[in-house]
Write a protein that holds these residues in place. Structure first.
Motif, PDB file in Angstrom:
ATOM      1  N   GLU A 212      33.231  37.089  43.391  1.00 44.10           N
ATOM      2  CA  GLU A 212      34.232  35.590  43.859  1.00 44.10           C
ATOM      3  C   GLU A 212      34.718  35.126  42.726  1.00 44.10           C
ATOM      4  N   THR A 213      34.591  35.568  41.507  1.00 42.60           N
ATOM      5  CA  THR A 213      35.397  34.949  40.444  1.00 42.60           C
ATOM      6  C   THR A 213      36.353  35.852  39.770  1.00 42.60           C
ATOM      7  N   THR A 214      36.239  37.193  40.156  1.00 44.56           N
ATOM      8  CA  THR A 214      37.144  37.726  39.404  1.00 44.56           C
ATOM      9  C   THR A 214      38.504  37.905  39.952  1.00 44.56           C
ATOM     10  N   LYS A 215      39.730  38.227  38.908  1.00 41.05           N
ATOM     11  CA  LYS A 215      40.991  37.874  39.312  1.00 41.05           C
ATOM     12  C   LYS A 215      41.981  38.942  39.400  1.00 41.05           C
ATOM     13  N   SER A 216      41.398  40.304  39.246  1.00 46.07           N
ATOM     14  CA  SER A 216      42.345  41.464  39.308  1.00 46.07           C
ATOM     15  C   SER A 216      42.747  41.593  40.854  1.00 46.07           C
ATOM     16  N   PRO A 217      43.889  42.184  40.823  1.00 46.10           N
ATOM     17  CA  PRO A 217      44.631  42.350  42.179  1.00 46.10           C
ATOM     18  C   PRO A 217      43.787  43.508  42.947  1.00 46.10           C
TER      19      PRO A 217
END
Length: 395
Positions: A212-217
């Motif tokens: 819910e918090t990670t940003k990797s594509p």
């Protein structure tokens, strides 16, 4: 002589006949009630096979697809991760993490060895967001101490543990919920005895929260999307429907092996791999050959160092040309240095005895060394006999 093609490789492995029949007969559309029923049954059975209460997902990809998902879904660019690597598949974790711009630290061990718990402990800090390792390093035939490493990682409340058990599941005891493994990954072409094309994994609640918090594509390998689809008994994208039919058949086979209990069938599959591995190691050593991973040998496969008189490329070619048998060469820079004989899935006593008898002939043909025919087979039979005596004595 007649030559039957036989696989002794750590993937693909020999196919289960009933699964072959199921795959050949299946042509159902994936957005139908019939496929949804099959899909739901497979997910339920996979949870029992893996031995988890966590959600299990299946992706239409090779195992590396789920490995990529375990990076892209659980990290953001710049996150510090720790990779435990002692072979080509450990190095794959490093490459994947760097592809998603993680800051990668490593604990390494020479090929054929495993890392000490002290070496792992020395690199674990609260800044490490995730730890990645193999249960079995199938490029070298080594087995890693997942339980011991998990205890170290669990001391850090915000660090996830991800295990590639693509060759470990179904060949090695893994109590992932009790140990605290956050993601464990398997592949269809290993102990589950069907062709390549499906990757499956169990995902902990801690891992779902991290997503819910990670940003990797991510797109095709977005596990949150797959979880939502699975809750409706569907996949996000077109699945390999016939492979699902084969997987359902293989899981049914294991349930029958366990007298109606799939977990017992899985445990019998693991015991079979452990016994065949012990038989193979005894046979190899009876021929005067050296194990490539003697201190931490895997049950999934046995890696054998090539003798001085014949490199492993020549040995693998002779197996194929003389006997129609496919054993695996070393990978990358290990090519020529070792060959690998697997004992995964649909593989038994006669397969073990047969490949060792062939190995006796190959070594005699290629090295000029005087081989006492039957010596490797005898050593393997003695291991088998001791195993049977122990089993009978334990009843």
């Amino acid at each position: 002589m007649l030559k039957k093609n036989r696989l002794f490789t750590p993937g693909p492995t020999p196919l289960l006949p009933s699964a072959q029949t199921a795959m050949a007969a299946y042509g159902m559309h994936h957005r139908t009630a019939d496929f949804r029923a099959l899909f739901t049954r497979v997910l339920t059975d996979l949870k029992e096979f893996v031995g988890t209460k966590n959600d299990v997902l299946v992706l239409t990809s090779s195992g590396t697809g789920f490995m990529e998902a375990a990076i892209s879904n659980l990290t953001s660019p710049g996150d510090k991760v720790l990779v435990l690597t002692a072979g080509k598949f450990g190095e794959r974790w490093t490459s994947l993490a760097r592809a998603f711009s993680c800051a990668v630290d490593t604990v390494t061990a020479p090929y054929g060895e495993t890392f000490t718990l002290e070496a792992v402990r020395s690199k674990l800090t609260p800044e490490i967001r995730a730890v990645y390792l193999q249960a079995t390093e199938s490029s070298t035939g080594a087995r890693h101490d997942v339980e011991g490493i998990a205890k170290l990682v669990r001391a850090l409340p915000d660090t996830l543990l991800i295990v590639d058990a693509i060759t470990g599941l179904g060949t090695t005891h893994l109590d992932i919920d009790a140990w605290g493994v956050d993601v464990i990954i398997g592949g269809s072409q290993k102990a589950l005895m069907i062709p390549p094309g499906l990757a499956y994994g169990a995902v902990s609640e801690r891992a779902w929260q991290r997503m819910e918090t990670t940003k990797s594509p991510r797109y095709y390998f977005d596990l949150r999307k797959e979880r939502k689809a699975a809750a409706k008994a569907e996949t996000s994208y077109t699945p390999a429907t016939s492979l699902f039919a084969g997987l359902a058949s293989a899981l049914d086979h294991l349930r029958q092996t366990g007298d109606g209990n799939l977990a017992k069938g899985r445990d019998a599959l693991i015991a079979n791999a452990e016994l065949c591995a012990a038989m193979t190691r005894a046979g190899v050593e009876a021929l005067g050959l050296k194990l490539f991973a003697p201190s931490a040998p895997a049950a999934a496969l046995t890696a054998v160092a090539a003798p001085a008189a014949a490199d492993s490329t020549t040995i693998c070619k002779h197996f194929r040309d003389q006997f129609g048998a496919v054993v695996a060469n070393g990978q990358a820079e290990m090519k020529g240095q070792l060959f690998r004989i697997a004992h995964i899935g649909y593989y038994d006593y006669l397969d073990t005895v047969g490949v060792l008898a062939a190995l006796e002939q190959v070594i005699a043909d290629l090295t000029g060394k005087k081989v006492e025919f039957g010596s490797a087979v005898k050593a393997a039979q003695e291991v088998y006999a001791r195993g049977r005596q122990s089993a009978v004595g334990g009843r």
